[in-house]
Design a protein around this motif. Sequence first.
Motif, PDB file in Angstrom:
ATOM      1  N   ALA A 124      40.478  35.854  28.122  1.00  0.00           N
ATOM      2  CA  ALA A 124      41.017  34.930  28.496  1.00  0.00           C
ATOM      3  C   ALA A 124      41.987  35.028  29.491  1.00  0.00           C
ATOM      4  N   PRO A 125      42.040  35.579  30.802  1.00  0.00           N
ATOM      5  CA  PRO A 125      43.124  35.992  31.458  1.00  0.00           C
ATOM      6  C   PRO A 125      43.728  34.475  31.892  1.00  0.00           C
ATOM      7  N   VAL A 126      44.876  34.608  32.212  1.00  0.00           N
ATOM      8  CA  VAL A 126      45.574  33.462  33.091  1.00  0.00           C
ATOM      9  C   VAL A 126      45.019  33.330  34.529  1.00  0.00           C
ATOM     10  N   ALA A 127      45.164  34.500  35.235  1.00  0.00           N
ATOM     11  CA  ALA A 127      44.564  34.327  36.739  1.00  0.00           C
ATOM     12  C   ALA A 127      44.729  35.854  37.132  1.00  0.00           C
ATOM     13  N   LEU A 128      43.432  36.601  37.445  1.00  0.00           N
ATOM     14  CA  LEU A 128      43.335  37.911  37.597  1.00  0.00           C
ATOM     15  C   LEU A 128      43.356  37.875  39.434  1.00  0.00           C
ATOM     16  N   ILE A 129      43.968  39.207  39.475  1.00  0.00           N
ATOM     17  CA  ILE A 129      43.955  39.489  41.193  1.00  0.00           C
ATOM     18  C   ILE A 129      43.198  40.960  41.255  1.00  0.00           C
ATOM     19  N   GLU A 130      42.769  41.027  42.283  1.00  0.00           N
ATOM     20  CA  GLU A 130      42.265  42.373  42.944  1.00  0.00           C
ATOM     21  C   GLU A 130      43.303  43.150  43.695  1.00  0.00           C
ATOM     22  N   GLU A 131      43.619  44.116  43.630  1.00  0.00           N
ATOM     23  CA  GLU A 131      44.679  44.924  44.398  1.00  0.00           C
ATOM     24  C   GLU A 131      44.245  46.260  44.961  1.00  0.00           C
ATOM     25  N   PRO A 132      43.591  46.145  46.103  1.00  0.00           N
ATOM     26  CA  PRO A 132      43.202  47.230  46.879  1.00  0.00           C
ATOM     27  C   PRO A 132      44.651  48.375  47.301  1.00  0.00           C
ATOM     28  N   ASN A 143      41.411  49.913  43.080  1.00  0.00           N
ATOM     29  CA  ASN A 143      41.786  48.513  42.727  1.00  0.00           C
ATOM     30  C   ASN A 143      42.464  48.210  41.491  1.00  0.00           C
ATOM     31  N   ASP A 144      43.799  47.869  41.574  1.00  0.00           N
ATOM     32  CA  ASP A 144      44.727  47.789  40.534  1.00  0.00           C
ATOM     33  C   ASP A 144      44.578  46.112  39.901  1.00  0.00           C
ATOM     34  N   LEU A 145      43.232  46.084  39.303  1.00  0.00           N
ATOM     35  CA  LEU A 145      43.003  44.560  38.663  1.00  0.00           C
ATOM     36  C   LEU A 145      43.912  44.393  37.712  1.00  0.00           C
ATOM     37  N   CYS A 146      44.479  43.298  37.712  1.00  0.00           N
ATOM     38  CA  CYS A 146      45.652  42.850  37.038  1.00  0.00           C
ATOM     39  C   CYS A 146      45.522  41.368  36.748  1.00  0.00           C
ATOM     40  N   ASP A 147      46.374  40.791  35.691  1.00  0.00           N
ATOM     41  CA  ASP A 147      46.511  39.411  35.384  1.00  0.00           C
ATOM     42  C   ASP A 147      47.833  38.929  36.056  1.00  0.00           C
ATOM     43  N   ILE A 148      47.805  38.634  37.205  1.00  0.00           N
ATOM     44  CA  ILE A 148      48.886  38.093  38.050  1.00  0.00           C
ATOM     45  C   ILE A 148      49.675  36.868  37.339  1.00  0.00           C
ATOM     46  N   GLY A 149      48.439  35.967  36.889  1.00  0.00           N
ATOM     47  CA  GLY A 149      49.030  34.696  36.298  1.00  0.00           C
ATOM     48  C   GLY A 149      49.867  35.005  34.899  1.00  0.00           C
ATOM     49  N   LEU A 150      49.531  35.796  34.303  1.00  0.00           N
ATOM     50  CA  LEU A 150      50.150  36.295  33.125  1.00  0.00           C
ATOM     51  C   LEU A 150      51.484  36.735  33.503  1.00  0.00           C
ATOM     52  N   TRP A 202      34.380  34.519  48.271  1.00  0.00           N
ATOM     53  CA  TRP A 202      35.999  34.492  48.699  1.00  0.00           C
ATOM     54  C   TRP A 202      35.850  36.231  49.537  1.00  0.00           C
ATOM     55  N   GLU A 203      36.573  35.908  50.658  1.00  0.00           N
ATOM     56  CA  GLU A 203      36.678  37.331  51.345  1.00  0.00           C
ATOM     57  C   GLU A 203      38.002  37.397  52.085  1.00  0.00           C
ATOM     58  N   GLY A 204      38.577  38.423  52.465  1.00  0.00           N
ATOM     59  CA  GLY A 204      39.957  38.551  53.218  1.00  0.00           C
ATOM     60  C   GLY A 204      40.178  39.991  53.289  1.00  0.00           C
ATOM     61  N   ASP A 244      48.541  44.479  49.092  1.00  0.00           N
ATOM     62  CA  ASP A 244      48.766  43.536  50.076  1.00  0.00           C
ATOM     63  C   ASP A 244      48.586  41.983  49.323  1.00  0.00           C
ATOM     64  N   GLU A 245      48.931  41.013  49.942  1.00  0.00           N
ATOM     65  CA  GLU A 245      48.446  39.750  49.186  1.00  0.00           C
ATOM     66  C   GLU A 245      46.862  39.711  49.108  1.00  0.00           C
ATOM     67  N   ALA A 246      46.345  38.856  48.205  1.00  0.00           N
ATOM     68  CA  ALA A 246      44.860  38.862  47.801  1.00  0.00           C
ATOM     69  C   ALA A 246      44.183  37.671  47.506  1.00  0.00           C
ATOM     70  N   SER A 247      43.338  37.777  47.031  1.00  0.00           N
ATOM     71  CA  SER A 247      42.400  36.281  46.793  1.00  0.00           C
ATOM     72  C   SER A 247      43.442  35.351  46.070  1.00  0.00           C
ATOM     73  N   PHE A 248      44.218  35.697  45.037  1.00  0.00           N
ATOM     74  CA  PHE A 248      44.964  34.883  44.251  1.00  0.00           C
ATOM     75  C   PHE A 248      45.793  34.165  45.004  1.00  0.00           C
ATOM     76  N   HIS A 249      46.487  34.784  46.237  1.00  0.00           N
ATOM     77  CA  HIS A 249      47.323  33.927  46.939  1.00  0.00           C
ATOM     78  C   HIS A 249      46.755  32.855  48.105  1.00  0.00           C
ATOM     79  N   ASP A 250      45.340  33.139  47.958  1.00  0.00           N
ATOM     80  CA  ASP A 250      44.559  32.302  48.801  1.00  0.00           C
ATOM     81  C   ASP A 250      43.936  30.961  48.014  1.00  0.00           C
ATOM     82  N   GLY A 251      44.518  30.853  46.648  1.00  0.00           N
ATOM     83  CA  GLY A 251      44.080  29.985  45.741  1.00  0.00           C
ATOM     84  C   GLY A 251      42.939  30.271  44.976  1.00  0.00           C
ATOM     85  N   PHE A 252      42.148  31.426  45.178  1.00  0.00           N
ATOM     86  CA  PHE A 252      40.756  31.733  44.346  1.00  0.00           C
ATOM     87  C   PHE A 252      41.137  32.326  43.201  1.00  0.00           C
ATOM     88  N   ARG A 253      40.406  32.101  42.322  1.00  0.00           N
ATOM     89  CA  ARG A 253      40.519  32.610  40.965  1.00  0.00           C
ATOM     90  C   ARG A 253      39.158  33.442  40.568  1.00  0.00           C
TER      91      ARG A 253
END
Length: 297
Positions: free
Chosen positions: A131-139, A162-169, A214-216, A256-265
């Motif tokens: 149950a992550p709070v909010a994940l973020i991909e990080e290339p 890809n440093d996947l992590c729970d930025i929400g936490l 989502w893409e960016g 860089d900023e990623a999907s989380f910063h664009d409001g995607f979960r």
Amino acid sequence: MSVLFEAVYEGHRYVGFDRGPAVTLHRVADGQVAEAFVEANGSASALRASLTSGAKTVSVSIDDPGLRFLPPLLPAASGNALLSGFMGTHKKKWDGRTFAEGDEFVPPKWFFKGFGDWARLPGEPLTVPAAPVALIEEPEVLLVYVNDADGYPHYAGYTFGNDLCDIGLHRKDNGYNPYCKLCDTAVAPWLFLDAPPRTVTGRVTIVRDGATAWEGPFDCGADALYYRVRDMVEHLFSFPAVRRPGLVNYVLLGADEASFHDGFRIADGDRIDIDVKSHDVAFSNEVRFTGPVPPGR
């Protein structure tokens, strides 16, 4: 750009020096490639000669199903490689500024992701807590170092992760950052035998139920960073704990900023496609939420 990779084929470990479509593999022993980097001391020709002279070879297709790639220089013994990285390194997080000569160096925050064999390869699932709070991909750019017998770190090259992590936490409480980083990290197998790149550009696509959700774009080269790579690395290796003789260090330089910063979960089952267009490297991994261990087990 010269590239090296390691792989297992028919039960043996090999090293290769190109990306196909057909490749020649040179048989090596565990740890031989890391030792060759130390002995070559920055000489690409000496490195190649050391790894190819007298070695048994086999030619295979780069997409042969029996060819299993490895993270670059990964030792067979768990605990002989560390995966870590830096936070808040991009200029975007410093109002577009860069570190200037004469400024007092205040090192970026650092995090520990795990041992080297925790890294996941392209195509393998990236597991996260249930149950992550909010994940973020990080290339990110990932630098590879190997320590010699005296603990001196030798730079081998760079790849991408890809440093996947729970930025929400993390945002809930900065003190939770060690927990936030306990998500699998993807690492591409291609080791570029060059200095850390100044320019790295690409695109992330997150696929859900077979469609793009989502893409960016992203930029993670040295020119996009506030800090100088040299300063960050020198500070990290000032700590004896990461200079243990023979240790391989995988060091992530920040995202860089990623999907989380664009409001995607990101959701369970999403596939993260990372296309490093500047270096012709693409890798994909599916995200899997894992349930808690039942009490009493």
